[in-house]
Design a protein around this motif. Structure first.
Motif, PDB file in Angstrom:
ATOM      1  N   ALA A 133     -17.814 -25.731  16.403  1.00 29.15           N
ATOM      2  CA  ALA A 133     -17.426 -24.322  16.514  1.00 29.15           C
ATOM      3  C   ALA A 133     -18.592 -23.483  17.027  1.00 29.15           C
ATOM      4  O   ALA A 133     -18.410 -22.587  17.875  1.00 29.15           O
ATOM      5  N   ILE A 134     -19.808 -23.784  16.547  1.00 32.87           N
ATOM      6  CA  ILE A 134     -20.987 -23.045  17.004  1.00 32.87           C
ATOM      7  C   ILE A 134     -21.241 -23.331  18.488  1.00 32.87           C
ATOM      8  O   ILE A 134     -21.513 -22.417  19.276  1.00 32.87           O
ATOM      9  N   VAL A 135     -21.156 -24.608  18.878  1.00 34.74           N
ATOM     10  CA  VAL A 135     -21.361 -24.977  20.285  1.00 34.74           C
ATOM     11  C   VAL A 135     -20.304 -24.314  21.168  1.00 34.74           C
ATOM     12  O   VAL A 135     -20.615 -23.793  22.248  1.00 34.74           O
ATOM     13  N   ALA A 136     -19.069 -24.299  20.719  1.00 31.08           N
ATOM     14  CA  ALA A 136     -18.000 -23.666  21.504  1.00 31.08           C
ATOM     15  C   ALA A 136     -18.206 -22.161  21.583  1.00 31.08           C
ATOM     16  O   ALA A 136     -17.958 -21.543  22.633  1.00 31.08           O
ATOM     17  N   ALA A 137     -18.678 -21.544  20.490  1.00 31.52           N
ATOM     18  CA  ALA A 137     -18.910 -20.097  20.476  1.00 31.52           C
ATOM     19  C   ALA A 137     -20.048 -19.712  21.420  1.00 31.52           C
ATOM     20  O   ALA A 137     -20.034 -18.626  22.015  1.00 31.52           O
ATOM     21  N   VAL A 138     -21.027 -20.583  21.591  1.00 31.83           N
ATOM     22  CA  VAL A 138     -22.127 -20.303  22.510  1.00 31.83           C
ATOM     23  C   VAL A 138     -21.734 -20.681  23.943  1.00 31.83           C
ATOM     24  O   VAL A 138     -22.062 -19.983  24.904  1.00 31.83           O
ATOM     25  N   ALA A 185     -18.668 -20.916  25.374  1.00 30.12           N
ATOM     26  CA  ALA A 185     -17.561 -20.169  25.988  1.00 30.12           C
ATOM     27  C   ALA A 185     -18.062 -18.950  26.776  1.00 30.12           C
ATOM     28  O   ALA A 185     -17.652 -18.753  27.928  1.00 30.12           O
ATOM     29  N   PRO A 186     -18.945 -18.109  26.207  1.00 31.47           N
ATOM     30  CA  PRO A 186     -19.448 -16.981  27.011  1.00 31.47           C
ATOM     31  C   PRO A 186     -20.236 -17.434  28.244  1.00 31.47           C
ATOM     32  O   PRO A 186     -20.185 -16.771  29.284  1.00 31.47           O
ATOM     33  N   LEU A 187     -20.952 -18.563  28.122  1.00 28.66           N
ATOM     34  CA  LEU A 187     -21.675 -19.065  29.280  1.00 28.66           C
ATOM     35  C   LEU A 187     -20.721 -19.496  30.388  1.00 28.66           C
ATOM     36  O   LEU A 187     -20.961 -19.225  31.569  1.00 28.66           O
ATOM     37  N   VAL A 240     -17.648 -18.342  30.812  1.00 30.26           N
ATOM     38  CA  VAL A 240     -17.037 -17.117  31.336  1.00 30.26           C
ATOM     39  C   VAL A 240     -18.008 -16.406  32.287  1.00 30.26           C
ATOM     40  O   VAL A 240     -17.609 -15.911  33.350  1.00 30.26           O
ATOM     41  N   ALA A 241     -19.291 -16.371  31.920  1.00 31.34           N
ATOM     42  CA  ALA A 241     -20.284 -15.757  32.797  1.00 31.34           C
ATOM     43  C   ALA A 241     -20.375 -16.498  34.122  1.00 31.34           C
ATOM     44  O   ALA A 241     -20.497 -15.872  35.183  1.00 31.34           O
ATOM     45  N   TRP A 242     -20.293 -17.817  34.098  1.00 34.40           N
ATOM     46  CA  TRP A 242     -20.327 -18.599  35.335  1.00 34.40           C
ATOM     47  C   TRP A 242     -19.117 -18.255  36.221  1.00 34.40           C
ATOM     48  O   TRP A 242     -19.251 -18.073  37.424  1.00 34.40           O
ATOM     49  N   PHE A 243     -17.922 -18.154  35.596  1.00 38.60           N
ATOM     50  CA  PHE A 243     -16.723 -17.790  36.366  1.00 38.60           C
ATOM     51  C   PHE A 243     -16.860 -16.389  36.959  1.00 38.60           C
ATOM     52  O   PHE A 243     -16.440 -16.133  38.095  1.00 38.60           O
ATOM     53  N   VAL A 244     -17.456 -15.449  36.209  1.00 37.75           N
ATOM     54  CA  VAL A 244     -17.642 -14.088  36.711  1.00 37.75           C
ATOM     55  C   VAL A 244     -18.598 -14.095  37.899  1.00 37.75           C
ATOM     56  O   VAL A 244     -18.362 -13.414  38.909  1.00 37.75           O
ATOM     57  N   LEU A 245     -19.678 -14.863  37.806  1.00 38.88           N
ATOM     58  CA  LEU A 245     -20.620 -14.951  38.922  1.00 38.88           C
ATOM     59  C   LEU A 245     -19.959 -15.536  40.165  1.00 38.88           C
ATOM     60  O   LEU A 245     -20.196 -15.069  41.285  1.00 38.88           O
TER      61      LEU A 245
END
Length: 130
Positions: free
Chosen positions: A39-44, A46-48, A50-55
Motif C-alpha cells: 500500500a505504501i509503495v502504491a501510494a508513492v 501512483a503519483p509518480l 500520474v506525473a509521468w503521464f502529465v509530462l
C-alpha cells in the motif's frame, strides 16, 4: 471525459489489475505487513506514474502547438499573394460588370418607356375615378 478506451486507459486498467493481483499475492505470502508495504509503495508510485503521464501529455501538447504555429506562419506568408489574387479577380469582375454606353442607353430607354406607360395608366385611372 472521453469514454473511448484507448491505450492509456488500457494501460491504467492493466496496472490496476496488476496491483490487485500483487496485493493478493503479498497478503497470502507475507500477511498484513506485506499488504501494508505494498500500500505504501502504491501510494508513492501512483503519483509518480500520474506525473509521468502529465509530462507526456504536456510534451504532445507542445508538439501540437508548434505544428499549429508553423501552419499559421506558412499561411501568413502566403496571405499577400492570396490577397493579390483576390484583388485581381475583383478587378476582372468589376470590368465585366461595367456597362458600355449602348447597353446603358437601351436600359434607360426601356425604363423611360415603362415610366411613360405607368404615367398614362395613372392618368387613365384618375380620369376614370373623377
Amino acid at each position: 471525459m472521453s469514454l473511448r478506451i484507448g491505450p492509456r486507459k488500457a494501460l491504467g486498467l492493466a496496472a490496476l489489475v496488476l496491483v490487485a493481483v500483487a496485493a493478493v499475492l503479498v497478503w497470502r505470502l507475507l500477511g498484513t505487513d506485506g499488504l501494508l508495504i505494498l500500500a505504501i509503495v502504491a501510494a508513492v508510485g501512483a503519483p509518480l506514474v500520474v506525473a509521468w503521464f502529465v509530462l507526456q501529455a504536456e510534451r504532445r501538447t507542445a508538439q501540437r502547438i508548434e505544428r499549429v504555429r508553423a501552419a499559421i506562419q506558412r499561411d501568413l506568408r502566403d496571405l499577400p499573394a492570396q490577397l493579390e489574387t483576390v484583388a485581381r479577380q475583383m478587378d476582372e469582375l468589376s470590368s465585366r460588370v461595367a456597362w458600355d454606353g449602348e447597353r446603358a442607353d437601351r436600359f434607360l430607354t426601356a425604363l423611360d418607356g415603362r415610366l411613360t406607360r405607368t404615367e398614362r395608366l395613372l392618368e387613365a385611372l384618375t380620369d376614370r375615378l373623377s
